[in-house]
Design an enzyme around this catalytic site. Sequence first.
Site, PDB file in Angstrom:
ATOM      1  N   LEU A 286       0.821  -1.223   0.000  1.00  0.00           N
ATOM      2  CA  LEU A 286       0.000   0.000   0.000  1.00  0.00           C
ATOM      3  C   LEU A 286       0.846   1.261   0.000  1.00  0.00           C
ATOM      4  O   LEU A 286       1.986   1.262   0.507  1.00  0.00           O
ATOM      5  CB  LEU A 286      -0.871   0.017   1.266  1.00  0.00           C
ATOM      6  CG  LEU A 286      -1.987  -1.017   1.362  1.00  0.00           C
ATOM      7  CD1 LEU A 286      -2.422  -1.187   2.808  1.00  0.00           C
ATOM      8  CD2 LEU A 286      -3.164  -0.603   0.494  1.00  0.00           C
TER       9      LEU A 286
ATOM     10  N   TYR B  91       2.162   4.533   1.445  1.00  0.00           N
ATOM     11  CA  TYR B  91       2.379   4.897   2.841  1.00  0.00           C
ATOM     12  C   TYR B  91       1.716   6.240   3.139  1.00  0.00           C
ATOM     13  O   TYR B  91       2.015   7.247   2.497  1.00  0.00           O
ATOM     14  CB  TYR B  91       3.886   4.967   3.107  1.00  0.00           C
ATOM     15  CG  TYR B  91       4.266   5.527   4.455  1.00  0.00           C
ATOM     16  CD1 TYR B  91       3.660   5.065   5.625  1.00  0.00           C
ATOM     17  CD2 TYR B  91       5.238   6.518   4.569  1.00  0.00           C
ATOM     18  CE1 TYR B  91       4.013   5.575   6.859  1.00  0.00           C
ATOM     19  CE2 TYR B  91       5.604   7.036   5.805  1.00  0.00           C
ATOM     20  CZ  TYR B  91       4.979   6.554   6.941  1.00  0.00           C
ATOM     21  OH  TYR B  91       5.324   7.061   8.167  1.00  0.00           O
TER      22      TYR B  91
ATOM     23  N   LYS C 110     -15.969   7.205   6.614  1.00  0.00           N
ATOM     24  CA  LYS C 110     -15.912   7.637   8.026  1.00  0.00           C
ATOM     25  C   LYS C 110     -14.450   7.939   8.347  1.00  0.00           C
ATOM     26  O   LYS C 110     -13.549   7.452   7.639  1.00  0.00           O
ATOM     27  CB  LYS C 110     -16.457   6.539   8.949  1.00  0.00           C
ATOM     28  CG  LYS C 110     -15.740   5.218   8.805  1.00  0.00           C
ATOM     29  CD  LYS C 110     -16.257   4.194   9.782  1.00  0.00           C
ATOM     30  CE  LYS C 110     -15.573   2.853   9.519  1.00  0.00           C
ATOM     31  NZ  LYS C 110     -15.921   1.824  10.464  1.00  0.00           N
TER      32      LYS C 110
ATOM     33  N   ASN D 165     -11.623   5.361   8.168  1.00  0.00           N
ATOM     34  CA  ASN D 165     -11.198   4.824   6.875  1.00  0.00           C
ATOM     35  C   ASN D 165     -10.464   5.851   6.022  1.00  0.00           C
ATOM     36  O   ASN D 165     -10.202   5.607   4.851  1.00  0.00           O
ATOM     37  CB  ASN D 165     -12.412   4.309   6.087  1.00  0.00           C
ATOM     38  CG  ASN D 165     -12.954   3.030   6.669  1.00  0.00           C
ATOM     39  OD1 ASN D 165     -12.240   2.345   7.412  1.00  0.00           O
ATOM     40  ND2 ASN D 165     -14.187   2.698   6.365  1.00  0.00           N
TER      41      ASN D 165
HETATM   42  P1  AMP Z   1      -5.926  -1.422   9.245  1.00  0.00           P
HETATM   43  O1  AMP Z   1      -5.669  -2.888   9.394  1.00  0.00           O
HETATM   44  O2  AMP Z   1      -6.090  -1.010   7.821  1.00  0.00           O
HETATM   45  O3  AMP Z   1      -7.032  -0.934  10.137  1.00  0.00           O
HETATM   46  O4  AMP Z   1      -4.592  -0.686   9.731  1.00  0.00           O
HETATM   47  C1  AMP Z   1      -4.143  -0.738  11.055  1.00  0.00           C
HETATM   48  C2  AMP Z   1      -3.360   0.527  11.377  1.00  0.00           C
HETATM   49  O5  AMP Z   1      -2.194   0.598  10.561  1.00  0.00           O
HETATM   50  C3  AMP Z   1      -4.130   1.798  11.096  1.00  0.00           C
HETATM   51  O6  AMP Z   1      -4.780   2.221  12.236  1.00  0.00           O
HETATM   52  C4  AMP Z   1      -3.072   2.788  10.667  1.00  0.00           C
HETATM   53  O7  AMP Z   1      -2.597   3.487  11.796  1.00  0.00           O
HETATM   54  C5  AMP Z   1      -1.961   1.932  10.125  1.00  0.00           C
HETATM   55  N1  AMP Z   1      -1.967   1.933   8.660  1.00  0.00           N
HETATM   56  C6  AMP Z   1      -2.736   1.159   7.855  1.00  0.00           C
HETATM   57  N2  AMP Z   1      -2.491   1.406   6.567  1.00  0.00           N
HETATM   58  C7  AMP Z   1      -1.542   2.369   6.541  1.00  0.00           C
HETATM   59  C8  AMP Z   1      -0.882   3.090   5.489  1.00  0.00           C
HETATM   60  N3  AMP Z   1      -1.134   2.821   4.211  1.00  0.00           N
HETATM   61  N4  AMP Z   1       0.027   4.025   5.832  1.00  0.00           N
HETATM   62  C9  AMP Z   1       0.290   4.297   7.136  1.00  0.00           C
HETATM   63  N5  AMP Z   1      -0.302   3.669   8.162  1.00  0.00           N
HETATM   64  C10 AMP Z   1      -1.216   2.714   7.882  1.00  0.00           C
END
Ligand code: AMP
Length: 311
Positions: A129, A131, A177, A180
């Site tokens: 993904l 950053y 939201k 997201n």
């Molecule tokens: P998620 O599993 O998508 O809920 O991600 C868990 C946590 O990782 C989120 O709360 C963000 O703080 C961090 N995170 C997820 N995706 C990214 C990204 N592309 N860049 C930076 N931090 C991320």
Amino acid sequence: MLKTNKNIPLAESLRSKRNDIEDSRKKPIQSKATLSNPQPTAEPKQWCLADFEVGKSLGKGNFGHVFLAKEKKSGFIVALKVLYKRQLATTNIEKQLRREVEIQGNLRHPNILRLYGYFHDDTRVFLILEYAAKGELFAELQIKKKFTEYEAAKYVAQMTNALLYLHSKRVIHRDIKPENLMLGLNGELKIGDFGWSVRTGKLDTRRGTLCGTLDYLPPEMVEGRSHDKNVDVWSLGVLLYELIVGDPPFESDGVEEITYTRIMKVDLHIPKYVSRDATDLITRLLRYSSSDRLSLKAVMHHPFIVKHIHP
Ligand code: AMP
């Protein structure tokens, strides 16, 4: 299970984005990977863990752990999301993940988080993904409690542009939201989760699935009626309210039934300190009938957006 994608021009897209992350690259990534490397793959074009130097943890979600990582050849910084196949299977979300990857992988917009590609090993699926250097908008909201109207207008304008793009691609997001929404290095908003999104056959196809997050659901979804792309317009109104006021408009201290009822009645109370223009925009977005909601194009010309974004 997900197959490794051979055809994603990652290096190309990574190179062109390198300037965006110049600052984040100044912080040296830890040299010791926190994940063990699997066997290198025979095909060089397929991504594998060995192509990345994995650094610090960026956070943990319901289904995965996200790490800062550097693609070794280009030096490009990405966020590597690790999902466990066993957990995906037991929670039955493989189909949802496939849809998310298929949709997000094909989107190109400055306010939509890029999904550069994915790969897998025996036990895990890895999503490569973009950053988002400044993390979640939700975290920022929790710290600040609420945003100024100028900040809210900036986010809503970026969100509106992203939604215009999505809808032109026949994608309905359905789960807008603050949780997201991510923030790039310059604080620019990026839609970062497509778990509930859907691609419609025709632009105005109406669908019947109940999804998304209660506080942000429109009346047609709460009532179990079919819905269309205007669910995202309703959510944009809820988002604008929450950014300015600090809480979503139909919240009811954890009593879901009350929230349902308030949404169905559009029981909206806007505090007096909210400006006339912001109040006007919120009330034009939060309309019971989806066809009465302001169009996204009109949002960009609304005085609340114009006075803050193009003064
Ligand atoms: P998620 O599993 O998508 O809920 O991600 C868990 C946590 O990782 C989120 O709360 C963000 O703080 C961090 N995170 C997820 N995706 C990214 C990204 N592309 N860049 C930076 N931090 C991320």
